[in-house]
Structure formats: structure tokens, C-alpha cells
Design a protein around this motif. Structure first.
Motif, PDB file in Angstrom:
ATOM      1  N   MET A   1       0.839  -1.196   0.000  1.00 31.39           N
ATOM      2  CA  MET A   1       0.000   0.000   0.000  1.00 31.39           C
ATOM      3  C   MET A   1       0.878   1.252   0.000  1.00 31.39           C
ATOM      4  O   MET A   1       1.949   1.268   0.600  1.00 31.39           O
ATOM      5  CB  MET A   1      -0.900  -0.001   1.236  1.00 31.39           C
ATOM      6  CG  MET A   1      -1.982   1.041   1.175  1.00 31.39           C
ATOM      7  SD  MET A   1      -3.195   0.814   2.491  1.00 31.39           S
ATOM      8  CE  MET A   1      -3.176   2.451   3.183  1.00 31.39           C
ATOM      9  N   THR A   2       0.403   2.268  -0.651  1.00 35.15           N
ATOM     10  CA  THR A   2       1.154   3.511  -0.753  1.00 35.15           C
ATOM     11  C   THR A   2       1.012   4.321   0.536  1.00 35.15           C
ATOM     12  O   THR A   2      -0.088   4.532   1.021  1.00 35.15           O
ATOM     13  CB  THR A   2       0.621   4.350  -1.935  1.00 35.15           C
ATOM     14  OG1 THR A   2       0.688   3.556  -3.118  1.00 35.15           O
ATOM     15  CG2 THR A   2       1.447   5.612  -2.134  1.00 35.15           C
ATOM     16  N   THR A   3       2.136   4.776   1.066  1.00 36.93           N
ATOM     17  CA  THR A   3       2.143   5.664   2.219  1.00 36.93           C
ATOM     18  C   THR A   3       2.052   7.097   1.718  1.00 36.93           C
ATOM     19  O   THR A   3       2.763   7.470   0.778  1.00 36.93           O
ATOM     20  CB  THR A   3       3.456   5.494   3.022  1.00 36.93           C
ATOM     21  OG1 THR A   3       3.566   4.138   3.415  1.00 36.93           O
ATOM     22  CG2 THR A   3       3.467   6.385   4.247  1.00 36.93           C
ATOM     23  N   VAL A   4       1.183   7.892   2.327  1.00 42.07           N
ATOM     24  CA  VAL A   4       1.052   9.303   1.982  1.00 42.07           C
ATOM     25  C   VAL A   4       1.672  10.123   3.103  1.00 42.07           C
ATOM     26  O   VAL A   4       1.287   9.979   4.265  1.00 42.07           O
ATOM     27  CB  VAL A   4      -0.430   9.697   1.788  1.00 42.07           C
ATOM     28  CG1 VAL A   4      -0.558  11.200   1.541  1.00 42.07           C
ATOM     29  CG2 VAL A   4      -1.042   8.912   0.632  1.00 42.07           C
ATOM     30  N   THR A   5       2.663  10.949   2.755  1.00 40.66           N
ATOM     31  CA  THR A   5       3.281  11.818   3.747  1.00 40.66           C
ATOM     32  C   THR A   5       3.165  13.268   3.287  1.00 40.66           C
ATOM     33  O   THR A   5       2.956  13.543   2.103  1.00 40.66           O
ATOM     34  CB  THR A   5       4.770  11.461   3.977  1.00 40.66           C
ATOM     35  OG1 THR A   5       5.466  11.554   2.732  1.00 40.66           O
ATOM     36  CG2 THR A   5       4.927  10.055   4.526  1.00 40.66           C
ATOM     37  N   LEU A   6       3.307  14.176   4.250  1.00 37.47           N
ATOM     38  CA  LEU A   6       3.204  15.614   3.983  1.00 37.47           C
ATOM     39  C   LEU A   6       4.454  16.320   4.459  1.00 37.47           C
ATOM     40  O   LEU A   6       4.971  16.008   5.540  1.00 37.47           O
ATOM     41  CB  LEU A   6       2.008  16.215   4.724  1.00 37.47           C
ATOM     42  CG  LEU A   6       0.632  15.636   4.435  1.00 37.47           C
ATOM     43  CD1 LEU A   6      -0.400  16.318   5.330  1.00 37.47           C
ATOM     44  CD2 LEU A   6       0.273  15.819   2.978  1.00 37.47           C
ATOM     45  N   VAL A   7       4.916  17.256   3.657  1.00 36.20           N
ATOM     46  CA  VAL A   7       6.061  18.086   4.015  1.00 36.20           C
ATOM     47  C   VAL A   7       5.712  19.516   3.642  1.00 36.20           C
ATOM     48  O   VAL A   7       5.190  19.755   2.547  1.00 36.20           O
ATOM     49  CB  VAL A   7       7.325  17.659   3.227  1.00 36.20           C
ATOM     50  CG1 VAL A   7       8.483  18.616   3.475  1.00 36.20           C
ATOM     51  CG2 VAL A   7       7.725  16.239   3.564  1.00 36.20           C
ATOM     52  N   GLN A   8       5.983  20.451   4.562  1.00 30.76           N
ATOM     53  CA  GLN A   8       5.871  21.859   4.176  1.00 30.76           C
ATOM     54  C   GLN A   8       7.259  22.307   3.780  1.00 30.76           C
ATOM     55  O   GLN A   8       8.208  22.156   4.549  1.00 30.76           O
ATOM     56  CB  GLN A   8       5.349  22.708   5.341  1.00 30.76           C
ATOM     57  CG  GLN A   8       5.118  24.150   4.923  1.00 30.76           C
ATOM     58  CD  GLN A   8       4.538  24.999   6.039  1.00 30.76           C
ATOM     59  OE1 GLN A   8       3.829  24.498   6.893  1.00 30.76           O
ATOM     60  NE2 GLN A   8       4.849  26.271   6.031  1.00 30.76           N
ATOM     61  N   GLY A   9       7.399  22.808   2.558  1.00 31.32           N
ATOM     62  CA  GLY A   9       8.713  23.238   2.111  1.00 31.32           C
ATOM     63  C   GLY A   9       8.842  23.323   0.609  1.00 31.32           C
ATOM     64  O   GLY A   9       7.855  23.485  -0.103  1.00 31.32           O
ATOM     65  N   ASP A  10      10.074  23.179   0.149  1.00 25.99           N
ATOM     66  CA  ASP A  10      10.448  23.398  -1.249  1.00 25.99           C
ATOM     67  C   ASP A  10      10.565  22.047  -1.960  1.00 25.99           C
ATOM     68  O   ASP A  10      11.434  21.244  -1.618  1.00 25.99           O
ATOM     69  CB  ASP A  10      11.785  24.144  -1.253  1.00 25.99           C
ATOM     70  CG  ASP A  10      12.306  24.460  -2.638  1.00 25.99           C
ATOM     71  OD1 ASP A  10      11.778  23.916  -3.634  1.00 25.99           O
ATOM     72  OD2 ASP A  10      13.262  25.256  -2.729  1.00 25.99           O
ATOM     73  N   ILE A  11       9.717  21.819  -2.943  1.00 25.94           N
ATOM     74  CA  ILE A  11       9.718  20.535  -3.651  1.00 25.94           C
ATOM     75  C   ILE A  11      11.045  20.275  -4.368  1.00 25.94           C
ATOM     76  O   ILE A  11      11.450  19.134  -4.537  1.00 25.94           O
ATOM     77  CB  ILE A  11       8.525  20.427  -4.633  1.00 25.94           C
ATOM     78  CG1 ILE A  11       8.280  18.959  -5.031  1.00 25.94           C
ATOM     79  CG2 ILE A  11       8.715  21.337  -5.836  1.00 25.94           C
ATOM     80  CD1 ILE A  11       6.960  18.719  -5.728  1.00 25.94           C
ATOM     81  N   THR A  12      11.753  21.335  -4.735  1.00 27.84           N
ATOM     82  CA  THR A  12      13.017  21.143  -5.454  1.00 27.84           C
ATOM     83  C   THR A  12      14.133  20.647  -4.535  1.00 27.84           C
ATOM     84  O   THR A  12      15.212  20.304  -5.011  1.00 27.84           O
ATOM     85  CB  THR A  12      13.488  22.434  -6.159  1.00 27.84           C
ATOM     86  OG1 THR A  12      13.876  23.397  -5.171  1.00 27.84           O
ATOM     87  CG2 THR A  12      12.413  23.006  -7.058  1.00 27.84           C
TER      88      THR A  12
END
Length: 173
Positions: A1-12
Motif C-alpha cells: 500500500m502507498t504511504t502518503v506523507t506531507l512536508v511543508q517546504g520546497d519541492i526542489t
């Protein structure tokens, strides 16, 4: 199963197999996430985008579709470019936004990518309301069959992070 995570920041700045770019149909760079990815990734990305325009996508990449290039100088192997729909208050274009996530995951599977970083597609200059965009993004990723092990939503600001957190943690509508 795919884990969904969240990050606040710069995708690059993400270290992943593939970074998803909220591209415009020209594939030749633009503002927001698109411009940042091209700037940080360097000229190799633009060179491959130009080659795609010269071959398969002479009229540009259609909305809702996705295509991969090298990631250049990014800490990733590939950039998956997808063209989100412009929000319309009078026409339901949500199927096109769903397609961006689904097609990006399909391309990721074809590449063998196991970790994929997504921005909040269509929420910038294309004006898609953040809460609705978060709902569509999280729901689509959770419902799409994929070999990707981690989908990381990389949100630029606190407002976007909170909207996605509400969906991931079950506080959304």
C-alpha cells in the motif's frame, strides 16, 4: 500500500525518485513550481522538454497527461511533468485534475519510481481552491493502483499544508 506523507517546504529540495512538476502545456518552464524546478534542475530538463516538443508533443502536453524527463541537478532521478486544469467556477474540470495524479503515478510505475513528490497541482496561477484540490489529490492517490511506495505531498505554505493534513488525517469533508 502507498504511504502518503506531507512536508511543508520546497519541492526542489526533496530527495525522491521522481518529482512531479505542475507544468504548463508548453513544457518550456514558467512560474511557480514549474519555474523553480527548471531553475534548480538546470538546463538538462529544458533540453529534454524541447526534444519532447519537437517529437511527440508538438502542440504541447495535453491537460491531465504526464510525461517524464531527467531531473538534471535535482536530488531525484526523474521529473514527471503534468499539466493541471485551470479552475472554472462554471465547468467541472475535476476529472482532469484526477487525471494529473493518476497519469503521474502511471508514469512513475513505468519508470520504476518508488518515491514520488507531488506539489498541489493547479492551486497556484490556475486558482484551484486549496481544500478541493487537497481532497482530489489525496483521494486519487489513495484510490490509484500503483507500485509507488511513498507519495509525498510537498506544500509550499502553511495554508496548503493544513488543507492536505485535513484530508490525510481524516478531518476533510
Amino acid at each position: 500500500m502507498t504511504t502518503v506523507t506531507l512536508v511543508q517546504g520546497d519541492i526542489t529540495r526533496q530527495s525522491v525518485d521522481a518529482v512531479v512538476n505542475a507544468a504548463n502545456s508548453s513544457l518550456l518552464g514558467g512560474g511557480g513550481v514549474d519555474g523553480a524546478i527548471h531553475r534548480r534542475g538546470g538546463p538538462a530538463i529544458l533540453a529534454e522538454c524541447r526534444a519532447l516538443r519537437a517529437s511527440r508533443y508538438g502542440r504541447g502536453l495535453p491537460t491531465g497527461q504526464a510525461v517524464a524527463t531527467t531531473a538534471g541537478d535535482l536530488d531525484a532521478r526523474w521529473v514527471i511533468h503534468t499539466v493541471g486544469p485551470v479552475f472554472s467556477p462554471t465547468e467541472d474540470r475535476s476529472a482532469l485534475l484526477v487525471s494529473c495524479y493518476r497519469e503521474s503515478l502511471r508514469v512513475a510505475d513505468g519508470l520504476g519510481a518508488r518515491t514520488v513528490a507531488f506539489p498541489a497541482v493547479s492551486t497556484g496561477v490556475y486558482r484551484w481552491p486549496m481544500d478541493d484540490a487537497a481532497r482530489i489529490a489525496v483521494q486519487t492517490v489513495r484510490e490509484t493502483e500503483t507500485a509507488v511506495e511513498e507519495v509525498r505531498f510537498v506544500l509550499f505554505d502553511e495554508r496548503a499544508f493544513e488543507a492536505f493534513a485535513g484530508q490525510v488525517h481524516g478531518h476533510g469533508n
